[in-house]
Design a protein around this motif. Structure first.
Motif, PDB file in Angstrom:
ATOM      1  N   ALA A   1       0.828  -1.204   0.000  1.00 33.01           N
ATOM      2  CA  ALA A   1       0.000   0.000   0.000  1.00 33.01           C
ATOM      3  C   ALA A   1       0.862   1.253   0.000  1.00 33.01           C
ATOM      4  O   ALA A   1       0.576   2.221  -0.711  1.00 33.01           O
ATOM      5  N   ALA A   2       1.939   1.235   0.787  1.00 28.63           N
ATOM      6  CA  ALA A   2       2.824   2.399   0.858  1.00 28.63           C
ATOM      7  C   ALA A   2       3.513   2.648  -0.477  1.00 28.63           C
ATOM      8  O   ALA A   2       3.628   3.800  -0.924  1.00 28.63           O
ATOM      9  N   GLY A   3       3.984   1.586  -1.137  1.00 22.67           N
ATOM     10  CA  GLY A   3       4.628   1.746  -2.438  1.00 22.67           C
ATOM     11  C   GLY A   3       3.688   2.316  -3.476  1.00 22.67           C
ATOM     12  O   GLY A   3       4.078   3.158  -4.290  1.00 22.67           O
ATOM     13  N   THR A   4       2.423   1.878  -3.436  1.00 22.53           N
ATOM     14  CA  THR A   4       1.414   2.396  -4.372  1.00 22.53           C
ATOM     15  C   THR A   4       1.177   3.876  -4.137  1.00 22.53           C
ATOM     16  O   THR A   4       1.185   4.680  -5.083  1.00 22.53           O
ATOM     17  N   ILE A   5       0.967   4.253  -2.890  1.00 22.50           N
ATOM     18  CA  ILE A   5       0.687   5.651  -2.561  1.00 22.50           C
ATOM     19  C   ILE A   5       1.896   6.535  -2.844  1.00 22.50           C
ATOM     20  O   ILE A   5       1.765   7.643  -3.362  1.00 22.50           O
ATOM     21  N   ASN A   6       3.092   6.046  -2.519  1.00 16.93           N
ATOM     22  CA  ASN A   6       4.294   6.852  -2.772  1.00 16.93           C
ATOM     23  C   ASN A   6       4.468   7.142  -4.255  1.00 16.93           C
ATOM     24  O   ASN A   6       4.893   8.235  -4.643  1.00 16.93           O
ATOM     25  N   SER A   7       4.160   6.164  -5.097  1.00 17.67           N
ATOM     26  CA  SER A   7       4.313   6.355  -6.534  1.00 17.67           C
ATOM     27  C   SER A   7       3.347   7.397  -7.070  1.00 17.67           C
ATOM     28  O   SER A   7       3.692   8.203  -7.937  1.00 17.67           O
ATOM     29  N   VAL A   8       2.114   7.385  -6.536  1.00 16.60           N
ATOM     30  CA  VAL A   8       1.088   8.312  -7.017  1.00 16.60           C
ATOM     31  C   VAL A   8       1.212   9.679  -6.357  1.00 16.60           C
ATOM     32  O   VAL A   8       1.068  10.713  -7.010  1.00 16.60           O
ATOM     33  N   VAL A   9       1.479   9.695  -5.068  1.00 16.00           N
ATOM     34  CA  VAL A   9       1.470  10.945  -4.306  1.00 16.00           C
ATOM     35  C   VAL A   9       2.708  11.080  -3.432  1.00 16.00           C
ATOM     36  O   VAL A   9       3.484  12.009  -3.546  1.00 16.00           O
ATOM     37  N   GLY A  10       2.890  10.147  -2.535  1.00  8.07           N
ATOM     38  CA  GLY A  10       3.836  10.249  -1.435  1.00  8.07           C
ATOM     39  C   GLY A  10       3.034  10.061  -0.152  1.00  8.07           C
ATOM     40  O   GLY A  10       1.812  10.101  -0.175  1.00  8.07           O
TER      41      GLY A  10
END
Length: 255
Positions: A15-24
């Motif tokens: 989940a963190a990797g997904t969010i970091n890629s899109v937003v941070g």
């Protein structure tokens, strides 16, 4: 660590990797997860940072199409991010958490406001430059470099919502699309996390099982996030950025 806890860390890393890629702000998922498992805050932060590095690289790779032509710009701004990361990593090891905890919500809120107002501010900056007979620097003015440096300091120390701040700075300071700025953000965040991770590995303890699980999850999430994020309309992407920023502020306020 129990098998259930291992699964929880792996999913949190994804989940963190997904969010970091899109937003941070993916740290806002993994860091509380590790604290809930009873890990000491500094060890959790260090292990989390090391684990998120592969995910940041995966996210940058997923945005490689939007990185075309940005190499000189990223070299210039990457130096700022790397220098800032060294300072931030040292601050984590030397300063009490209360020092940065006091300013984190303010920085995130400022980033959200800048993201919302970015189109208007960017047009105003361009209009002013044109009125003065100046051309906006292709790779950003000096103040962009300085602010990326400061984002690097913050990212090296903790990193939550670093992406929100970087997107805000790049959106105002660079004359390019939000998606290209997001791609640049992923590269800068990769450099920042990577340098901080090297510092932590060299001078302090790392829970390698936790870091490894987060690394696997964040790599999967980074590629997934790039696939989804690069297809979002700018208005939707701004909405996602602001939503994550508000959630981050709320979590800090409640914490």
């Amino acid at each position: 660590m129990t098998p259930l806890e291992m699964v929880a860390v792996l999913l949190a890393g994804t989940a963190a990797g997904t969010i970091n890629s899109v937003v941070g702000s993916g740290t806002l998922i993994t860091f509380p997860t590790l604290l809930a498992m009873g890990m000491p805050p500094v060890l959790a932060n260090v292990s989390n940072n090391v684990g998120l590095v592969p995910g940041a690289v995966a996210g940058a790779f997923g945005y490689r199409r939007e990185l075309t032509g940005q190499r000189p710009r990223l070299i210039r701004l990457g130096i700022a991010s790397i220098l800032g990361s060294f300072v931030g990593a040292a601050a984590l090891l030397l300063l009490p958490e209360a020092v940065f905890d006091a300013v984190v919500p303010v920085l995130i809120a400022l980033g959200c406001v800048l993201v919302v107002l970015q189109p208007r501010i960017s047009k105003a900056v361009a209009a002013r430059a044109e009125a003065l007979g100046k051309v906006r620097p292709e790779h950003g003015a000096l103040w962009v470099w300085v602010l990326v440096l400061l984002c690097g300091v913050y990212g090296g120390y903790f990193g939550a919502a670093q992406g929100v701040l970087l997107i805000a700075v790049l959106g105002v300071g660079l004359n390019q699309s939000l998606q290209r700025n997001n791609a640049a953000k992923n590269v800068l965040a990769s450099l920042n996390n990577g340098v901080a991770a090297l510092v932590f590995i060299a001078v302090t303890d790392v829970d390698w099982l936790v870091a490894g699980l987060i690394a696997v999850g964040s790599t999967i999430g980074g590629l997934l996030g790039a696939h989804v994020g690069r297809r979002l309309h700018p208005v939707v992407l701004r909405g996602v950025i602001v939503t994550v920023g508000v959630v981050a502020i709320t979590m800090f306020a409640l914490g």
